[in-house]
Scaffold this motif. Structure first.
Motif, PDB file in Angstrom:
ATOM      1  N   ARG A 208       0.855  -1.194   0.000  1.00  0.00           N
ATOM      2  CA  ARG A 208       0.000   0.000   0.000  1.00  0.00           C
ATOM      3  C   ARG A 208       0.887   1.239   0.000  1.00  0.00           C
ATOM      4  NH1 ARG A 208      -3.045   3.350   3.572  1.00  0.00           N
ATOM      5  NH2 ARG A 208      -2.138   2.371   5.431  1.00  0.00           N
ATOM      6  N   ALA A 209       0.535   2.195  -0.839  1.00  0.00           N
ATOM      7  CA  ALA A 209       1.319   3.422  -0.966  1.00  0.00           C
ATOM      8  C   ALA A 209       0.413   4.560  -1.413  1.00  0.00           C
ATOM      9  CB  ALA A 209       2.453   3.223  -1.962  1.00  0.00           C
ATOM     10  N   ASP A 210       0.905   5.773  -1.267  1.00  0.00           N
ATOM     11  CA  ASP A 210       0.164   6.937  -1.756  1.00  0.00           C
ATOM     12  C   ASP A 210       0.322   7.100  -3.262  1.00  0.00           C
ATOM     13  OD1 ASP A 210      -0.676   7.649   0.831  1.00  0.00           O
ATOM     14  OD2 ASP A 210       1.197   8.726   1.207  1.00  0.00           O
ATOM     15  N   ALA A 211       1.469   6.686  -3.777  1.00  0.00           N
ATOM     16  CA  ALA A 211       1.728   6.812  -5.209  1.00  0.00           C
ATOM     17  C   ALA A 211       2.600   5.649  -5.669  1.00  0.00           C
ATOM     18  CB  ALA A 211       2.413   8.141  -5.527  1.00  0.00           C
ATOM     19  N   TYR A 212       2.305   5.184  -6.869  1.00  0.00           N
ATOM     20  CA  TYR A 212       3.061   4.085  -7.462  1.00  0.00           C
ATOM     21  C   TYR A 212       3.756   4.617  -8.718  1.00  0.00           C
ATOM     22  CZ  TYR A 212       0.215   1.160  -4.406  1.00  0.00           C
ATOM     23  OH  TYR A 212      -0.401   0.605  -3.307  1.00  0.00           O
ATOM     24  N   TRP A 213       5.055   4.358  -8.781  1.00  0.00           N
ATOM     25  CA  TRP A 213       5.877   4.851  -9.884  1.00  0.00           C
ATOM     26  C   TRP A 213       6.449   3.664 -10.655  1.00  0.00           C
ATOM     27  CZ3 TRP A 213       6.418  10.229 -10.352  1.00  0.00           C
ATOM     28  CH2 TRP A 213       5.979  10.969  -9.247  1.00  0.00           C
ATOM     29  N   PHE A 214       6.319   3.706 -11.974  1.00  0.00           N
ATOM     30  CA  PHE A 214       6.879   2.675 -12.841  1.00  0.00           C
ATOM     31  C   PHE A 214       7.837   3.381 -13.800  1.00  0.00           C
ATOM     32  CE2 PHE A 214       2.532   1.591 -11.652  1.00  0.00           C
ATOM     33  CZ  PHE A 214       2.753   0.414 -10.957  1.00  0.00           C
ATOM     34  N   ILE A 215       9.122   3.164 -13.577  1.00  0.00           N
ATOM     35  CA  ILE A 215      10.149   3.935 -14.282  1.00  0.00           C
ATOM     36  C   ILE A 215      10.984   3.026 -15.175  1.00  0.00           C
ATOM     37  CG2 ILE A 215      12.178   5.409 -14.009  1.00  0.00           C
ATOM     38  CD1 ILE A 215      11.069   6.372 -11.410  1.00  0.00           C
ATOM     39  N   SER A 216      11.140   3.442 -16.402  1.00  0.00           N
ATOM     40  CA  SER A 216      12.029   2.715 -17.318  1.00  0.00           C
ATOM     41  C   SER A 216      13.124   3.650 -17.803  1.00  0.00           C
ATOM     42  CB  SER A 216      11.242   2.168 -18.517  1.00  0.00           C
ATOM     43  OG  SER A 216      10.766   3.225 -19.321  1.00  0.00           O
ATOM     44  N   VAL A 217      14.305   3.094 -17.966  1.00  0.00           N
ATOM     45  CA  VAL A 217      15.445   3.838 -18.495  1.00  0.00           C
ATOM     46  C   VAL A 217      15.667   3.369 -19.920  1.00  0.00           C
ATOM     47  CG1 VAL A 217      17.894   4.347 -18.271  1.00  0.00           C
ATOM     48  CG2 VAL A 217      16.485   4.071 -16.218  1.00  0.00           C
ATOM     49  N   ASN A 218      15.475   4.256 -20.875  1.00  0.00           N
ATOM     50  CA  ASN A 218      15.600   3.924 -22.289  1.00  0.00           C
ATOM     51  C   ASN A 218      16.837   4.602 -22.867  1.00  0.00           C
ATOM     52  OD1 ASN A 218      12.810   2.584 -22.710  1.00  0.00           O
ATOM     53  ND2 ASN A 218      12.316   4.529 -21.739  1.00  0.00           N
TER      54      ASN A 218
END
Length: 665
Positions: free
Chosen positions: A517-527
């Motif tokens: 559980r979190a306030d915000a979910y981040w999905f980060i990719s390095v291209n």
């Protein structure tokens, strides 16, 4: 701003002229120390050479430098820049969309260049130290064996690798002036002897180069080209280091370097012709014309300068190896390693793992071969392969990317023929030392293949789900206060730039494995992009204020410091109101609008049995073994000081046949 910097970097200046001498020409600049020595030894020694043989050999050297260095690398290759950057991986980044098969010559060329990073320090430093034997008193001290030479060589090489961790920017400032003195020394000593016999100038005629190949006085036949090719090792640095010094500075500095090199080769050849019947010279072992052509009073200076030039050449190859490995990692051809920045000099990096491996193999090479003449047999073969692979890539660049198929065909025919002949002649050195370069290259190539193919297998096994279909499930988890808060922000590192889909393993990690559980979910990719210094990002929020899909677009020379870039993205989104304030109240600093962060990385593991062929099974297991040996990638992504979660999931390569069921007793 980056465009302006790139343009300024390509402007000529005296300072950049000196920098180019110190960075670009270390390897090719030390070739006079061993090229003529190798040619004479390959023909049976100074007693078996005559004027026609020496003039023809010199002509081969001059035209090899002209065709492979001046024409190919200066006049043609320097025009194939990737936003001002050069090198095999920069070239591949430009043309990789022209065909998947291009990864093969890229990997082969890259691994042979790394093998050169091992051999260059060994052969140049050893040859420089062996120059001490040209001084009678020192030669008596060294004795008949090579033990003291090896000890001194290992001490210099070890010291060179030790200082890498603290950076070389301070001593690097001396490289340019030292190399300027070195090339002037080469030119002055060469012209001094050349003036004693101007008939040597006929070697400028390429007819003599062709004649010596078929001359009965040439006992090595076409295999002489294996020794001649040593004069152009380091030519690839003119293209590889373009990003450091700029195209115009190489254009202007190369004629000066070439003239000094050719003058020195001429001086050595004049000395050989004048002393071929000298009985004192004839009985000398490991005769090196580079040192012996000088008066004995000048030899200590020559040895000092050659040692400094050898160290500078070695430093250039070591630094170049770091850059090659980092660029290969950015292209998913090698594991992600810890990259350090030991000085304020832009672009200077230090990779401890690579440094230690290079040192280890350099020491092994010195201990195994013992002498510079034996190392020369290993030297050159790997570079001929590297040049052939670069020719393949250049043909695609000219013919496909720039749509000039006729020009590409002409380029390919000319340089495949030239480099093919050198490659075949260098194969003659395989059994007497060349196999060492090939073994080192194959070891690096296996790592590249395992990492590249292993990554492909992982991608083939990925199952992607539509992100929008799971927004409600994540929202319910976010509102479920019966589950402890994992962190204000949970961050997942993902692959690819497709924003609408998400790896099933990531959703399983959030909702099933251990609900986060979190306030915000981040999905980060390095291209990784073709522009070496690009720094851009894009964000997809899916119409929410709690899910953020961030694509970072970073150039292949930019360190992927996710922590730093995410902080910038967060502040941008706070400013636009897309990210609600998180009101962090408890802190040793002032209250903040941003809460805590926890980074999660999903790592694949290989089950004992899988539905996969034996070769792929070997490669994926090799990748995971390499990954364990090389350590975690957190430092690569700049997350070494962050709050991390690592979760392991199987590759799901289980047999598809119906499983046997247990029977209840």
């Amino acid at each position: 701003m980056q465009k302006i910097e790139a343009e300024n970097k390509h402007k000529f200046s005296l300072g950049m002229f000196l920098v180019a001498l110190g960075i670009v020409y270390g390897d090719i600049g030390t070739s006079p120390m061993y090229v003529m020595k190798s040619i004479v030894e390959g023909n049976g020694g100074i007693t078996n050479v005559d004027q026609d043989f020496i003039v023809g050999s010199l002509s081969l050297v001059i035209w090899t430098i002209t065709l492979l260095t001046t024409v190919k690398h200066v006049l043609i290759a320097l025009r194939a820049d990737n936003h001002g950057e050069g090198g095999i991986f920069a070239l591949y980044s430009l043309i990789r969309n022209c065909g998947k098969w291009l990864i093969i010559p890229t990997m082969i060329g890259g691994c042979t260049m790394l093998a050169d990073g091992v051999l260059t320090p060994a052969v140049t430093v050893t040859t420089a130290v062996e120059g001490l034997r040209s001084i009678d008193a020192v030669n008596d001290f060294l004795g008949s064996g090579q033990h003291l030479v090896v000890v001194i060589t290992l001490a210099i090489i070890s010291l060179l690798f030790i200082i890498q961790r603290s950076g070389t920017s301070s001593i690097g400032k001396m490289f340019g002036p030292v190399m300027m003195v070195w090339f002037l020394f080469l030119g002055v000593t060469g012209i001094w002897l050349t003036l004693g016999d101007l008939s040597i100038l006929k070697a400028l005629n390429p007819v003599y180069a062709l004649q010596v190949l078929f001359s009965p006085h040439n006992k090595a036949g076409f295999l002489i080209l294996g020794s001649v090719f040593l004069c152009t090792t380091g030519a690839e640095a003119l293209y590889t280091d373009m990003g450091h010094v700029g195209r115009s500075n190489i254009f202007i500095s190369w004629p000066f370097v070439k003239i000094c090199l050719i003058l020195n080769y001429m001086g050595q050849c004049v000395w050989i012709i004048q002393n071929q019947n000298n009985p004192i010279i004839q009985v000398m072992e490991d005769l090196n014309p580079f040192y012996m052509m000088l008066p004995e009073a000048m030899r200590p200076l020559a040895i000092l300068l050659s040692a400094l030039a050898a160290i500078i050449a070695s430093q250039a190859l070591i630094s170049g190896s770091y850059t090659l490995v980092r660029e290969a990692s950015s292209l998913d051809l090698m594991p992600h390693l810890n990259v350090q920045y030991p000085s304020d000099t832009k672009g200077q990096i230090y990779i401890p793992y690579v440094n230690n491996i290079l040192w280890f193999f350099c020491v092994l090479v010195v201990l195994y071969f013992q002498s510079g003449s034996r190392m020369e047999n290993a030297y050159g073969l790997a570079i001929t392969i590297s040049m052939l692979m670069m020719t393949v890539l250049f043909c695609v660049y000219i013919g496909v990317l720039h749509k000039h198929p006729v020009a590409a065909a002409v380029f390919g025919v000319i340089f495949f023929a030239l480099e093919g002949v050198f490659f075949i002649s260098s194969l003659g050195k395989f059994v007497v030392g060349g196999y060492v370069a090939i073994i080192i290259s194959l070891m690096v190539l296996f790592i590249m293949i395992a990492w590249y193919r292993g990554t492909e297998i992982e991608q083939e096994q990925n199952i992607f789900l539509n992100m929008r279909e799971h927004l409600d499930s994540i929202k319910k988890l976010q509102n479920d206060e019966s589950i402890p808060l994992c962190s204000n922000n949970v961050v997942y590192l993902v692959k690819g730039d497709e924003t609408e889909v998400i790896d099933r393993d990531i959703l399983y990690s959030i909702l099933d494995k251990d609900p986060k559980r979190a306030d915000a979910y981040w999905f980060i990719s390095v291209n990784t992009t073709n522009d070496p210094y690009q720094k851009q990002y894009e964000v997809e929020t899916f119409g929410t204020d709690y899910i953020f899909r961030v694509n970072l677009y970073l150039g292949y020379k930019v360190r992927p410091s996710v922590n730093i870039y995410l902080r910038q993205v967060v502040h941008d989104l706070l400013a636009t109101g897309e990210l609600p304030k998180q009101n962090k109240r408890h802190s040793i600093y002032a209250p903040s609008d941003v809460g805590s962060f926890k980074f999660c990385m999903i790592r694949k593991t290989m089950p004992q049995e899988g539905d996969i062929d034996e070769v792929d099974d070997l490669l994926i297991r090799a990748k995971y073994l390499i990954r364990r040996i090389c350590g975690n990638p957190f430092q690569w992504f700049g997350l070494e000081n962050s709050n991390m979660i690592i979760e392991y999931v199987p590759l799901f390569l289980l047999p598809r046949q119906k499983e046997d069921r247990l029977e209840r007793l």
